[in-house]
Design an enzyme around this catalytic site. Structure first.
Site, PDB file in Angstrom:
ATOM      1  N   THR A 155       0.872  -1.190   0.000  1.00 61.17           N
ATOM      2  CA  THR A 155       0.000   0.000   0.000  1.00 61.17           C
ATOM      3  C   THR A 155       0.905   1.235   0.000  1.00 61.17           C
ATOM      4  O   THR A 155       1.351   1.658  -1.049  1.00 61.17           O
ATOM      5  CB  THR A 155      -0.951  -0.009   1.216  1.00 61.17           C
ATOM      6  OG1 THR A 155      -0.189  -0.135   2.418  1.00 61.17           O
ATOM      7  CG2 THR A 155      -1.952  -1.133   1.109  1.00 61.17           C
ATOM      8  N   LYS A 181       3.727  -6.806   4.084  1.00 63.12           N
ATOM      9  CA  LYS A 181       3.536  -5.402   3.744  1.00 63.12           C
ATOM     10  C   LYS A 181       3.260  -4.624   5.024  1.00 63.12           C
ATOM     11  O   LYS A 181       2.775  -5.179   6.013  1.00 63.12           O
ATOM     12  CB  LYS A 181       2.380  -5.203   2.766  1.00 63.12           C
ATOM     13  CG  LYS A 181       0.998  -5.556   3.277  1.00 63.12           C
ATOM     14  CD  LYS A 181       0.280  -4.513   4.109  1.00 63.12           C
ATOM     15  CE  LYS A 181       0.143  -3.190   3.434  1.00 63.12           C
ATOM     16  NZ  LYS A 181      -0.643  -2.244   4.277  1.00 63.12           N
ATOM     17  N   THR A 202      -1.870  -2.005  10.404  1.00 62.72           N
ATOM     18  CA  THR A 202      -2.048  -2.583   9.082  1.00 62.72           C
ATOM     19  C   THR A 202      -0.774  -3.262   8.636  1.00 62.72           C
ATOM     20  O   THR A 202       0.041  -2.661   7.948  1.00 62.72           O
ATOM     21  CB  THR A 202      -2.419  -1.522   8.041  1.00 62.72           C
ATOM     22  OG1 THR A 202      -3.632  -0.901   8.460  1.00 62.72           O
ATOM     23  CG2 THR A 202      -2.641  -2.168   6.683  1.00 62.72           C
ATOM     24  N   ASN A 411       0.577  12.086   6.333  1.00 60.11           N
ATOM     25  CA  ASN A 411      -0.693  11.756   6.970  1.00 60.11           C
ATOM     26  C   ASN A 411      -1.639  12.930   7.175  1.00 60.11           C
ATOM     27  O   ASN A 411      -2.809  12.731   7.492  1.00 60.11           O
ATOM     28  CB  ASN A 411      -0.426  11.052   8.302  1.00 60.11           C
ATOM     29  CG  ASN A 411       0.127   9.664   8.083  1.00 60.11           C
ATOM     30  OD1 ASN A 411      -0.557   8.807   7.532  1.00 60.11           O
ATOM     31  ND2 ASN A 411       1.386   9.467   8.457  1.00 60.11           N
ATOM     32  N   THR A 416      -9.722  11.538   3.317  1.00 58.99           N
ATOM     33  CA  THR A 416     -10.639  10.405   3.314  1.00 58.99           C
ATOM     34  C   THR A 416     -11.503  10.428   2.047  1.00 58.99           C
ATOM     35  O   THR A 416     -11.998  11.479   1.679  1.00 58.99           O
ATOM     36  CB  THR A 416     -11.564  10.480   4.556  1.00 58.99           C
ATOM     37  OG1 THR A 416     -10.734  10.599   5.688  1.00 58.99           O
ATOM     38  CG2 THR A 416     -12.410   9.237   4.644  1.00 58.99           C
TER      39      THR A 416
END
Lengths: 416, 416
Positions: A155, A181, A202, A411, A416
């Site tokens: 990602t 990942k 994640t 970030n 979004t």
């Protein structure tokens, strides 16, 4: 080679169009050969909020542990995490997995779905289904297949991550291979034991091996290995809902590793070393990270206390900024340690950065701050800190990375 | 006016030369009048590593609670925290406090020392002693004295912090005044009850009042007020070893507030409101902060569970970056909440940002993301988030601030 080095595995990557970048986003790892030699194990995030594939994966794991046949394949997509998608998300995950099972001639419920990427969007099942012929058609062994799978699961990763190990056990040459990942939302707290839920992140890792062992033995080995590797890293101490580590064993490099045997213990040691390798690759690729630092805590009452202290230190924004600024800021490290909810006597505490002791029995060693070896240690790509907090047997390490302005821009500019 | 508004208090600020900037660095708050009307209370950091003044202050608090006379004064220095200074640091703190006591004609052990600033350096006692004549000579009432004291205790603060309240209780007009400092290392977890130690931070607050009440009643009121104000803010979730909140009561605005009385409860409510005011001033002045955000968690099993969830959200670097980027990133907020070690059912969860519900029963409300009121809420200087995690009675809020590149440069460019 990585995941297709062990006997009995094929892999492939393909593009289903789930990533805005248009890069490959679908990976498939298939185990061939007799089920009665095979085993499967998995550990998942301890987050209270989990993605649909985690719900499905936990069910499959329960089935393996109950004696059902080992998994035949793992289908991984990037670009969409299939999280915060409710009951429909679970149906979508199962639909994609079953479509793969049908295509490779495996029974329903024998394929594990795994997803990473944006949260709260329906999984584009049709795109994934449409990509399966090409994906299954590309299944093969070798470095290209390994690389294609490792690329497809990325990602925000800047580099693909993989590792492999070989070991001779009971006269048989056994291989392990893995891809992983992870870059942001990294602070895995995989549920490896009865501990309460804690930060997850994640990160995905998929491990293959041709070792022959039982589902329960493989699960126990994986859980212990993950607890001391993936659960010992943090980039930003933020949870995701998709953390997953899956291990598939083909059993094609016998003999069987018997429960409680020295060979099984040796296998677990190699598996743990492989997991450490992958987890360190993840931290090194942490969002905005320019260097990593390891905090080893010694002398705590027990390992969990030591881990909590080390975790507090690697997650302190002030410590992370000091590492970024190459400042041997012992005060931030010691005060962060004091903040872990573990009481210890500062008068028994000491801190070493690289080879230089900078703090002893509650007091800084002022002359040490001028030691050129300290500057050298702070300028290294990997900063090593050793904090002693008492005379107990508890020891644990955590690996973190620095906090840079780039982390903020990565970030804060995200939308979004 | 602030700390000298209540009857029976004088204050002053002076320069002892402890700050590289050469700015004022020494503050003195003196209580006058009969000891038998007076009371003192204090709460300190729960960090395992504490500065010398905290060790001394805890002893004094034990004496007050054992019936010894209330404190006569607080001596505060900035520029040197007198932490990680060992036994010598404790002797230095007591020496400075006793020098003040002698100068104001108070008995030894009646003056509370407090320090903030650089860690691990011996307190320059001689410089402080040399500044005492000027400091004591400047003691007076009024806005200038209040401002001089508030200025002297600043470290990385951009603005001085103070507050005051008046209330009529039992026919008497009662005043409260306060000054505070804090900008970085802000995540106070003052030891207000039997909870285990947790993050503390470099924040100091000094409160005066002319209310008349007992040491135990004042201590109980202060502890409860601090637990729901200073302990509900976080700038960087990093501990210091010097957190201190001290309250001196002169008792000169009688009548006595009896234990368990409605008047005492009303006093505590005003004290809590004053503490909230100060704590919000501290977050607003957080290092690198451009805006603050409040996370209100409802529906948890109990208040502590709600607080832990809210704390996890305000401390997430990813959430803080999203606030900085004005991005209504509900996914980061919900996954952070899931990470607090408190299990809850996402299908019962909902999230409101400003007036807009963006997440309900485990699913995002996609159309809400386009609501102009959402953009308005994200662009406000104070972002309000309300997260419901279930149907329980537990409710708590935490106040945090955004994470900016400036925070990184402030703390990465700093050198020990």
């Amino acid at each position: 080679m990585s995941i297709t080095q062990p006997l009995g595995f094929r892999a492939a990557g393909a593009t289903a169009g789930l990533k805005p970048s248009g890069k490959s986003d679908l990976a498939l790892i298939v185990r061939d050969g007799p089920d009665d030699l095979a085993a499967s194990a998995a550990v998942f995030t301890a987050n209270a909020v989990v993605g649909a594939p985690v719900v499905v994966g936990r069910r499959l794991r329960a089935a393996w542990l109950a004696g059902r046949p080992a998994a035949r394949a793992v289908l991984v997509n990037a670009g969409n995490s299939n999280a915060a998608t409710g009951a429909a998300g679970i149906r979508d995950a199962e639909a994609c997995a079953d479509a793969v099972a049908q295509r490779i001639g495996a029974p329903p419920g024998s394929v594990i779905p795994s997803s990473t990427g944006i949260i709260g969007r329906p999984l584009p099942v049709d795109r994934i289904r449409a990509a399966l012929p090409a994906l299954a058609g590309a299944l093969t062994r070798g470095p290209d297949a390994d690389a294609a799978a490792a690329q497809a699961i990325m990602t925000t990763d800047l580099v693909p991550k993989s590792a492999s190990r070989q070991v001779t056990l009971g006269g048989a040459r056994i291989s392990l291979g893995a891809i992983a990942k992870g870059s942001g939302m990294i602070a895995p707290r995989l549920q490896c034991d009865a501990r309460p839920p804690a930060p997850s992140a994640t990160m995905l890792a998929f491990i293959t091996t041709d070792a022959r062992l039982s589902n329960p033995d493989l699960h126990a080995a994986l859980a212990r290995a993950a607890a001391r590797s993936f659960n010992r890293i943090s980039v930003d101490n933020h949870p995701s809902c998709s953390d997953t580590v899956i291990c598939l064993a083909s059993g094609q490099a016998g003999p069987r590793l018997a429960a409680g045997s020295a060979e099984l213990a040796a296998f677990e040691a190699v598996l743990a070393d492989l997991c450490r390798d992958l987890s360190e690759q993840i931290v090194a690729d942490g969002e905005g990270a320019t260097r990593v630092f390891r905090v080893l805590v010694r002398g705590a009452d027990d390992e969990l206390s030591a881990e909590r202290i080390a975790r507090e230190v690697v997650n302190s924004p002030l410590v992370k900024c000091a590492i970024h600024g190459r400042d041997a800021n012992w005060g931030r490290i010691v005060t962060a340690a004091g903040n872990a909810g573990i009481s210890f006597n500062p008068d028994l505490a000491s801190l070493r950065i690289g080879p230089v002791e900078v703090y002893r029995q509650g007091l800084p060693i002022v002359e040490a701050l001028g030691d050129p070896r300290l500057a050298q240690a702070m300028n290294a790509p990997r900063v090593e800190c050793a904090l002693t907090v008492g005379r107990g047997p508890g020891e644990a390490w955590m690996l973190g990375c620095d906090l840079s302005a780039r982390y903020v821009s990565i970030n804060a500019d995200y939308t979004t």
